[in-house]
Design a protein around this motif. Structure first.
Motif, PDB file in Angstrom:
ATOM      1  N   LYS A 199       0.974  -1.146  -0.079  1.00  0.00           N
ATOM      2  CA  LYS A 199       0.080  -0.149   0.006  1.00  0.00           C
ATOM      3  C   LYS A 199       0.926   1.136   0.152  1.00  0.00           C
ATOM      4  O   LYS A 199       0.537   2.312  -0.791  1.00  0.00           O
ATOM      5  CB  LYS A 199      -0.927  -0.112   1.038  1.00  0.00           C
ATOM      6  CG  LYS A 199      -1.723   0.972   1.428  1.00  0.00           C
ATOM      7  CD  LYS A 199      -1.678   1.964   2.536  1.00  0.00           C
ATOM      8  CE  LYS A 199      -2.440   3.116   2.432  1.00  0.00           C
ATOM      9  NZ  LYS A 199      -2.069   4.062   3.641  1.00  0.00           N
ATOM     10  N   MET A 200       1.859   1.467   0.796  1.00  0.00           N
ATOM     11  CA  MET A 200       2.816   2.362   0.826  1.00  0.00           C
ATOM     12  C   MET A 200       3.568   2.648  -0.634  1.00  0.00           C
ATOM     13  O   MET A 200       3.851   3.853  -0.549  1.00  0.00           O
ATOM     14  CB  MET A 200       3.892   2.202   1.914  1.00  0.00           C
ATOM     15  CG  MET A 200       3.319   2.334   3.336  1.00  0.00           C
ATOM     16  SD  MET A 200       2.308   3.587   3.894  1.00  0.00           S
ATOM     17  CE  MET A 200       3.719   4.769   4.149  1.00  0.00           C
ATOM     18  N   LYS A 201       4.098   1.624  -1.190  1.00  0.00           N
ATOM     19  CA  LYS A 201       4.391   1.698  -2.139  1.00  0.00           C
ATOM     20  C   LYS A 201       3.692   2.313  -3.478  1.00  0.00           C
ATOM     21  O   LYS A 201       4.208   3.242  -4.180  1.00  0.00           O
ATOM     22  CB  LYS A 201       4.760   0.530  -2.991  1.00  0.00           C
ATOM     23  CG  LYS A 201       6.288  -0.200  -2.482  1.00  0.00           C
ATOM     24  CD  LYS A 201       6.689  -1.448  -3.148  1.00  0.00           C
ATOM     25  CE  LYS A 201       8.114  -1.869  -2.832  1.00  0.00           C
ATOM     26  NZ  LYS A 201       8.521  -3.142  -3.434  1.00  0.00           N
ATOM     27  N   LYS A 202       2.319   2.232  -3.340  1.00  0.00           N
ATOM     28  CA  LYS A 202       1.192   2.896  -4.261  1.00  0.00           C
ATOM     29  C   LYS A 202       1.075   4.085  -4.067  1.00  0.00           C
ATOM     30  O   LYS A 202       0.719   5.061  -4.792  1.00  0.00           O
ATOM     31  CB  LYS A 202       0.041   2.006  -4.476  1.00  0.00           C
ATOM     32  CG  LYS A 202       0.296   0.708  -5.139  1.00  0.00           C
ATOM     33  CD  LYS A 202      -0.657   0.418  -5.801  1.00  0.00           C
ATOM     34  CE  LYS A 202      -0.688  -0.845  -6.846  1.00  0.00           C
ATOM     35  NZ  LYS A 202      -2.078  -0.981  -7.462  1.00  0.00           N
ATOM     36  N   THR A 203       1.071   4.476  -2.431  1.00  0.00           N
ATOM     37  CA  THR A 203       0.773   5.940  -2.022  1.00  0.00           C
ATOM     38  C   THR A 203       1.745   6.790  -1.695  1.00  0.00           C
ATOM     39  O   THR A 203       1.483   8.151  -1.522  1.00  0.00           O
ATOM     40  CB  THR A 203      -0.405   5.619  -0.817  1.00  0.00           C
ATOM     41  OG1 THR A 203       0.473   5.090   0.179  1.00  0.00           O
ATOM     42  CG2 THR A 203      -1.516   4.781  -1.406  1.00  0.00           C
ATOM     43  N   ARG A 204       3.012   6.235  -1.511  1.00  0.00           N
ATOM     44  CA  ARG A 204       4.075   7.110  -0.977  1.00  0.00           C
ATOM     45  C   ARG A 204       4.512   8.192  -2.278  1.00  0.00           C
ATOM     46  O   ARG A 204       4.568   7.961  -3.154  1.00  0.00           O
ATOM     47  CB  ARG A 204       5.312   6.285  -0.790  1.00  0.00           C
ATOM     48  CG  ARG A 204       6.540   6.919   0.035  1.00  0.00           C
ATOM     49  CD  ARG A 204       7.584   6.050   0.279  1.00  0.00           C
ATOM     50  NE  ARG A 204       8.222   5.422  -0.996  1.00  0.00           N
ATOM     51  CZ  ARG A 204       9.335   6.081  -1.189  1.00  0.00           C
ATOM     52  NH1 ARG A 204       9.900   6.859  -0.813  1.00  0.00           N
ATOM     53  NH2 ARG A 204      10.268   5.505  -2.323  1.00  0.00           N
ATOM     54  N   LYS A 205       4.742   9.295  -1.534  1.00  0.00           N
ATOM     55  CA  LYS A 205       5.242  10.558  -2.495  1.00  0.00           C
ATOM     56  C   LYS A 205       6.841  10.314  -2.589  1.00  0.00           C
ATOM     57  O   LYS A 205       7.292   9.895  -1.543  1.00  0.00           O
ATOM     58  CB  LYS A 205       4.765  11.950  -1.717  1.00  0.00           C
ATOM     59  CG  LYS A 205       3.066  11.998  -1.803  1.00  0.00           C
ATOM     60  CD  LYS A 205       2.857  13.177  -0.967  1.00  0.00           C
ATOM     61  CE  LYS A 205       1.365  13.496  -0.891  1.00  0.00           C
ATOM     62  NZ  LYS A 205       0.758  14.517  -0.334  1.00  0.00           N
TER      63      LYS A 205
END
Length: 226
Positions: free
Chosen positions: A196-202
């Motif tokens: 999830k973090m990979k897809k949403t991380r800036k």
């Protein structure tokens, strides 16, 4: 937002790739889907781990080994984001290895298991990691799991051995038990959070570390958390 097809049963892919629907149906809404593969030698407990996570049950006694590939879905909540984990349970036998290789390419995460009471399954981890390096995506999430941690009297692989190997390959590590549920949910949730973090991380956000997250969670709830 995604949604499984109304008649979208989970599938088993067996006997050279034929797709066969499983009994269970899934129509739960989700925001993102990620493919997770369970790999490792035959008999290390991949199917038991999946059933424990998916259904909260333990497959006791004798059961038939996975033939080819078996596929299950589970939607988990990661900080308000519904993540559908498409979990593929692979056969560990050599004769099915070519079938398994075909599924590496689009896997987002790989849970690599060995049996703490089986030295050969641990010794083969380097070969499995070699296959991952050859067939999987470069940014695939990898977690090493020492399964059957409940078998204390039969244990032959120390926790430190698993930690040392994981550090050598720079992958996350924990011990699990499908029988007691120890760390099973944590393993899958850590992977889901990373994906999830990979897809949403800036670009300016700090990189998420599965290892740090796992260590923090184990410290906060105790080493034998389910």
């Amino acid at each position: 937002m995604g949604k499984d097809r109304p008649n979208g049963a989970d599938f088993s892919v067996q006997n050279g790739g034929k797709r066969q629907p499983n009994r269970q149906m899934s129509t739960e809404l989700y925001d993102m889907a990620s493919k997770v593969m369970l790999i490792g030698d035959s008999g290390v407990g991949k199917t038991c781990l999946l059933v424990r996570f998916k259904d909260g049950a333990f497959l006791s006694g004798s059961f038939i080994s996975t033939v080819g590939i078996d596929f299950r879905n589970k939607v988990v909540d990661v900080e308000g984001t519904k993540v559908k984990l498409q979990i593929w349970d692979t056969a560990g036998q050599e004769r099915f290895r070519s079938v398994t290789h075909a599924y590496y390419r689009d896997a987002h995460a790989l849970l690599l298991l060995y049996d703490v009471s089986n030295k050969a399954s641990f010794d083969n981890i380097r070969a499995w990691l070699g296959e991952i390096n050859e067939y999987a995506q470069e940014d695939v999430v990898i977690m090493l799991l020492g399964n059957k941690a409940d078998m204390t009297s039969e244990r032959v692989i120390r926790t430190e051995d698993g930690e040392r190997l994981a550090n050598e390959y720079n992958v996350a590590f924990m011990e699990t038990s499908a029988k007691t549920g120890m760390n099973v949910d944590l393993a899958f949730m850590a992977v889901a959070k990373d994906l999830k973090m990979k897809k949403t991380r800036k670009p300016t956000d700090p990189k998420f570390s599965v290892t740090d997250y796992v260590n923090q969670e184990k410290q906060s709830v105790g080493c034998c958390s389910s």
